[in-house]
Write a protein that holds these residues in place. Structure first.
Motif, PDB file in Angstrom:
ATOM      1  N   PHE A 162       0.817  -1.216   0.000  1.00  0.00           N
ATOM      2  CA  PHE A 162       0.000   0.000   0.000  1.00  0.00           C
ATOM      3  C   PHE A 162       0.851   1.267   0.000  1.00  0.00           C
ATOM      4  CE2 PHE A 162       0.207  -1.274   4.530  1.00  0.00           C
ATOM      5  CZ  PHE A 162       0.693  -0.114   5.122  1.00  0.00           C
ATOM      6  N   GLY A 163       2.140   1.114  -0.224  1.00  0.00           N
ATOM      7  CA  GLY A 163       2.997   2.265  -0.399  1.00  0.00           C
ATOM      8  C   GLY A 163       3.275   3.030   0.880  1.00  0.00           C
ATOM      9  N   GLN A 164       3.646   2.307   1.945  1.00  0.00           N
ATOM     10  CA  GLN A 164       4.039   3.007   3.175  1.00  0.00           C
ATOM     11  C   GLN A 164       5.154   3.995   2.855  1.00  0.00           C
ATOM     12  OE1 GLN A 164       4.271   1.105   7.067  1.00  0.00           O
ATOM     13  NE2 GLN A 164       6.458   1.572   7.156  1.00  0.00           N
ATOM     14  N   ARG A 165       5.019   5.217   3.355  1.00  0.00           N
ATOM     15  CA  ARG A 165       6.034   6.234   3.064  1.00  0.00           C
ATOM     16  C   ARG A 165       7.190   6.198   4.050  1.00  0.00           C
ATOM     17  NH1 ARG A 165       5.557   9.605  -0.901  1.00  0.00           N
ATOM     18  NH2 ARG A 165       3.538  10.001  -1.896  1.00  0.00           N
ATOM     19  N   ARG A 166       6.919   5.821   5.272  1.00  0.00           N
ATOM     20  CA  ARG A 166       7.976   5.787   6.279  1.00  0.00           C
ATOM     21  C   ARG A 166       8.824   4.530   6.110  1.00  0.00           C
ATOM     22  NH1 ARG A 166       7.658   3.066  10.864  1.00  0.00           N
ATOM     23  NH2 ARG A 166       5.375   3.046  10.908  1.00  0.00           N
ATOM     24  N   GLU A 167      10.113   4.672   6.294  1.00  0.00           N
ATOM     25  CA  GLU A 167      10.991   3.502   6.306  1.00  0.00           C
ATOM     26  C   GLU A 167      10.549   2.555   7.415  1.00  0.00           C
ATOM     27  OE1 GLU A 167      15.504   3.725   5.713  1.00  0.00           O
ATOM     28  OE2 GLU A 167      15.334   3.475   7.880  1.00  0.00           O
ATOM     29  N   TRP A 168      10.678   1.245   7.149  1.00  0.00           N
ATOM     30  CA  TRP A 168      10.240   0.279   8.150  1.00  0.00           C
ATOM     31  C   TRP A 168      11.069   0.376   9.419  1.00  0.00           C
ATOM     32  CZ3 TRP A 168      12.888  -4.572   9.507  1.00  0.00           C
ATOM     33  CH2 TRP A 168      12.193  -5.280  10.502  1.00  0.00           C
ATOM     34  N   THR A 169      10.394   0.274  10.555  1.00  0.00           N
ATOM     35  CA  THR A 169      11.055   0.155  11.848  1.00  0.00           C
ATOM     36  C   THR A 169      10.378  -0.952  12.630  1.00  0.00           C
ATOM     37  OG1 THR A 169      11.514   1.238  13.961  1.00  0.00           O
ATOM     38  CG2 THR A 169       9.569   2.001  12.753  1.00  0.00           C
ATOM     39  N   HIS A 170      11.177  -1.703  13.390  1.00  0.00           N
ATOM     40  CA  HIS A 170      10.613  -2.805  14.172  1.00  0.00           C
ATOM     41  C   HIS A 170       9.859  -2.305  15.397  1.00  0.00           C
ATOM     42  CE1 HIS A 170      14.713  -2.119  15.769  1.00  0.00           C
ATOM     43  NE2 HIS A 170      14.136  -2.317  16.934  1.00  0.00           N
ATOM     44  N   ASP A 171      10.086  -1.040  15.775  1.00  0.00           N
ATOM     45  CA  ASP A 171       9.358  -0.442  16.900  1.00  0.00           C
ATOM     46  C   ASP A 171       8.082   0.195  16.371  1.00  0.00           C
ATOM     47  OD1 ASP A 171      11.246  -1.063  18.925  1.00  0.00           O
ATOM     48  OD2 ASP A 171      12.516   0.573  18.225  1.00  0.00           O
ATOM     49  N   GLY A 172       6.948  -0.305  16.820  1.00  0.00           N
ATOM     50  CA  GLY A 172       5.675   0.176  16.298  1.00  0.00           C
ATOM     51  C   GLY A 172       5.174  -0.708  15.170  1.00  0.00           C
ATOM     52  N   GLU A 173       4.070  -0.281  14.542  1.00  0.00           N
ATOM     53  CA  GLU A 173       3.453  -1.066  13.480  1.00  0.00           C
ATOM     54  C   GLU A 173       3.531  -0.309  12.156  1.00  0.00           C
ATOM     55  OE1 GLU A 173      -0.697  -1.721  14.240  1.00  0.00           O
ATOM     56  OE2 GLU A 173      -1.193   0.398  14.154  1.00  0.00           O
ATOM     57  N   LEU A 174       3.081  -0.974  11.092  1.00  0.00           N
ATOM     58  CA  LEU A 174       3.019  -0.319   9.784  1.00  0.00           C
ATOM     59  C   LEU A 174       2.092   0.897   9.833  1.00  0.00           C
ATOM     60  CD1 LEU A 174       2.699  -3.338   7.294  1.00  0.00           C
ATOM     61  CD2 LEU A 174       4.772  -2.111   7.958  1.00  0.00           C
ATOM     62  N   GLU A 175       2.255   1.779   8.860  1.00  0.00           N
ATOM     63  CA  GLU A 175       1.413   2.981   8.766  1.00  0.00           C
ATOM     64  C   GLU A 175       0.065   2.637   8.136  1.00  0.00           C
ATOM     65  OE1 GLU A 175       4.095   6.868   8.152  1.00  0.00           O
ATOM     66  OE2 GLU A 175       4.227   5.463   6.495  1.00  0.00           O
ATOM     67  N   TRP A 176      -0.718   1.843   8.855  1.00  0.00           N
ATOM     68  CA  TRP A 176      -1.979   1.374   8.278  1.00  0.00           C
ATOM     69  C   TRP A 176      -2.930   2.523   7.960  1.00  0.00           C
ATOM     70  CZ3 TRP A 176      -2.277  -3.189   6.267  1.00  0.00           C
ATOM     71  CH2 TRP A 176      -1.462  -4.223   6.768  1.00  0.00           C
ATOM     72  N   TRP A 177      -2.818   3.618   8.683  1.00  0.00           N
ATOM     73  CA  TRP A 177      -3.744   4.725   8.471  1.00  0.00           C
ATOM     74  C   TRP A 177      -3.629   5.310   7.071  1.00  0.00           C
ATOM     75  CZ3 TRP A 177      -1.791   9.603   7.431  1.00  0.00           C
ATOM     76  CH2 TRP A 177      -0.424   9.799   7.671  1.00  0.00           C
TER      77      TRP A 177
END
Length: 629
Positions: A474-489
């Motif tokens: 879905f084209g997450q803009r933020r680089e992945w980080t293991h702290d927290g979840e995907l930018e589902w919003w």
């Protein structure tokens, strides 16, 4: 009370010492008994004494000593006081230097939740409900099957109020999502227990235990069981290349370098600051082979993605001149690691021919995915790291400059059939400052999404199985980080939602179209039509099934629409537009060919018929010859 000795019989000792024992987990470790208590067995050949300390004996090292089994290096015993779930370790006093240490069980089925480091007495009883999947999975995992893999990290895919979801809750949420998106398999980044969460599981201390961060072994079994019942395969990222130096782990296990090489030029990994397994030690090979088989047998895993194979194959991997020891022939190849990998793959395919092994191997080592009797390593498939790097480098270029980098998208077809390739867009490309997939695309927001849809369309048309890391769909803009979840919003926002719909439709078309997967590993399934139109940055090729109509894939990698683009095709008649990445429902501009084009008897590209197509900007089209039109 002293422990009663239990047998590690002569046949077990023989295969263990030969390096071919594949089920050590049935003999070594802690095994709860039906009549109560547990039996223990641990390999510590250089120990002067070994005892089990745990919750039931107040961690008293004198309470339950183990007994040596002849000269095998195995120490065994049993204790009737042990209850399920109790924590324990082995207290080992070495013959060398008076060294004493408490070690977690290398064969533990369950562990305390980090930062605690003890093992737990546990059984693996579970009533599986995936009989239908297990009976029919062979064709689903076959080389001629559709394989669209969703790679994910369980701790950062979804959370609730910042907290991890458990295996059981993840099972339902993930299965619903995978079915909606149309992926065939999930690939889990390592779930083997690891003390440092930030290692993403790649610094493993327990090779037979799923991490307790998300639940119990039975919870993880439920996770796999549920995905199987929903028709989803499960692959596990597995790390036999190195292990961390934490004191409770495998390192310096009995006061000697038992699992790792003693010489740091062989036994210490300078890049990852971790220990390297001694593949020349037969017992270590048995340990690792048993771990691989364990996940296939006890957890019904459908395949192993073997991490960092290149680091295993080369003695000089990550080392400067003089920092490594050549093999007996003076070369840089790790002959013992080669033998281990071949033995592992022979064992997996002998015992579980309906599963697969996949190598993450980043060099041009030959015959990685060829049988061992052809002097290959014996893997079923290999990640195509070159394709990943070349295609992303090409897509990162401003379209006006892509004409000078045209080979970045065509070079992979020079070697596409030399191995059984998986095309990955993995977690490695969205960490450590590399940005997200969407962020790598040039241009304004509309062009970024169009570029990414075009890339995905090209990738799903290209020979090879597919792998996409979570968030890319879905084209997450933020680089992945293991702290927290995907930018589902963001998935509900314009552009992101269109990309997500496109990915779901792309997977549906892919799975319903044998031309896109049946002959992935054969040149008979691919034919270039246009490979050299660098001036317009256009690529066009055919994908062909064993039987039935061919498929045409056309990509225009510039933001300039190209009407009246003439393409030679092998058949006259109607060519139906199966997928258009520029369709308005996906967030595109809506250019296209009104559902399809009739081939005219006009020669082009050495063929008797041709299509006059409109190529939308920054797009991939998939057209299929309609033999019934």
């Amino acid at each position: 009370m002293p422990l009663t000795s239990t047998a590690f019989d002569a046949q077990d000792r023989y295969f263990f010492g030969e390096g071919t024992h594949s089920r050590l987990y049935d003999q070594l470790g802690c095994h709860l008994q039906a009549e109560g208590g547990a039996r223990f067995a641990v390999w510590a050949p250089n120990a002067a004494s070994v005892s089990v300390v745990g919750d039931w004996n107040g961690w008293n090292g004198d309470a339950h000593p183990l007994q040596p089994q002849d000269d095998s290096g195995i120490w065994t015993g049993s204790a009737c006081e042990v209850a399920p779930g109790q924590a324990y370790k082995y207290r080992i006093r070495s013959r060398h230097h008076g060294y004493q240490v408490d070690k977690a069980d290398p064969f533990a089925f369950f562990c305390e939740t980090p930062p605690a480091t003890a093992s737990r007495a546990w059984s693996l009883n579970y009533a599986w409900g995936d009989d239908e999947w297990m009976a029919t999975r062979a064709p689903r995992n076959a080389l001629d099957a559709p394989m669209s893999i969703y790679e994910l990290h369980l701790g950062s895919w979804r959370r609730r109020n910042g907290l991890f979801l458990g295996y059981r809750e993840l099972a339902h949420v993930l299965a619903d999502y995978i079915c909606e998106m149309g992926f065939t398999h999930v690939e889990l980044m390592p779930v083997t227990e690891h003390p440092f969460y930030g290692s993403w599981g790649y610094q493993t201390t327990a090779y037979f235990a799923p991490t307790s961060r998300y639940g119990t072994p039975q919870d993880f079994m439920y996770f796999i069981d549920h995905l199987h019942q929903r028709g989803i395969g499960v692959l596990l990222d597995w790390v036999p290349s190195h292990f961390p130096t934490d004191e409770h782990g495998l390192g310096y296990f009995d006061g000697t370098h038992l699992y790792e090489h003693a010489d740091p030029r062989q036994g210490f990994h300078p890049d990852w600051k971790s220990s390297i397994f001694n593949y020349g030690r037969h017992e270590v090979r048995s340990f690792l082979i048993s771990s691989g088989l364990f996940w296939l047998e006890k957890y019904h895993i459908d395949g192993l993605r073997v991490d960092a194979v290149a680091s295993m194959l080369y003695l000089d991997y990550g080392r400067a001149h003089g920092e490594w020891i050549p093999n007996r022939h003076g070369g840089r190849e790790n002959l013992e690691a080669i033998e281990f990998l071949q033995t592992l793959n022979r064992t997996v395919y002998r015992e579980h021919p309906d599963t697969l092994t996949i190598a993450e191997e980043s060099t041009a080592w030959p015959r990685v995915s060829r049988p061992t009797d052809m002097d290959g390593l014996g893997f079923g498939m290999k990640w195509n790291m070159g394709w990943m790097h070349d295609s992303l480098a090409y897509m990162h270029e401003d379209p006006v400059h892509r004409r000078y980098h045209h080979h970045g998208m065509t070079f992979s077809l020079v070697y596409a059939f030399s191995e059984n390739f998986v095309l990955p867009l993995s977690h490695d490309e969205v960490v450590y400052g590399k940005g997200s997939l969407l962020g790598k695309m040039p241009g304004d927001s509309w062009q970024q999404f169009a570029n990414l849809r075009a890339l995905f369309g090209f990738m799903w048309g290209h020979p090879g199985k597919k792998l996409l890391f979570m968030g890319g769909e879905f084209g997450q803009r933020r680089e992945w980080t293991h702290d927290g979840e995907l930018e589902w919003w963001v998935a509900a926002l314009e552009g992101h939602a269109g990309l997500q719909r496109f990915m779901a439709q792309l997977n549906r078309v892919y799975r319903a179209t044998p031309a896109l997967y049946e002959l992935d590993f054969s040149g008979e399934g691919f034919e270039w039509i246009v490979a050299d139109d660098a001036e317009h940055s256009v690529f066009a090729f055919l994908r062909k099934p064993r039987q039935g109509p061919p498929l045409l894939v056309v990509s225009n990698m510039t933001p300039v629409p190209r009407p009246n683009y003439l393409l030679g095709v092998p058949k006259g008649g109607f060519w139906r537009e199966r997928l258009n990445s520029d369709a308005s429902e996906f967030g595109g501009a809506g250019w296209g060919n009104f559902g399809g084009v009739e081939a005219a008897p006009v020669r082009a590209h050495g063929r008797m018929h041709s299509l006059c197509l409109t190529l939308p900007p920054l797009s991939t089209l998939i057209l299929e010859h309609d033999s019934h039109a």
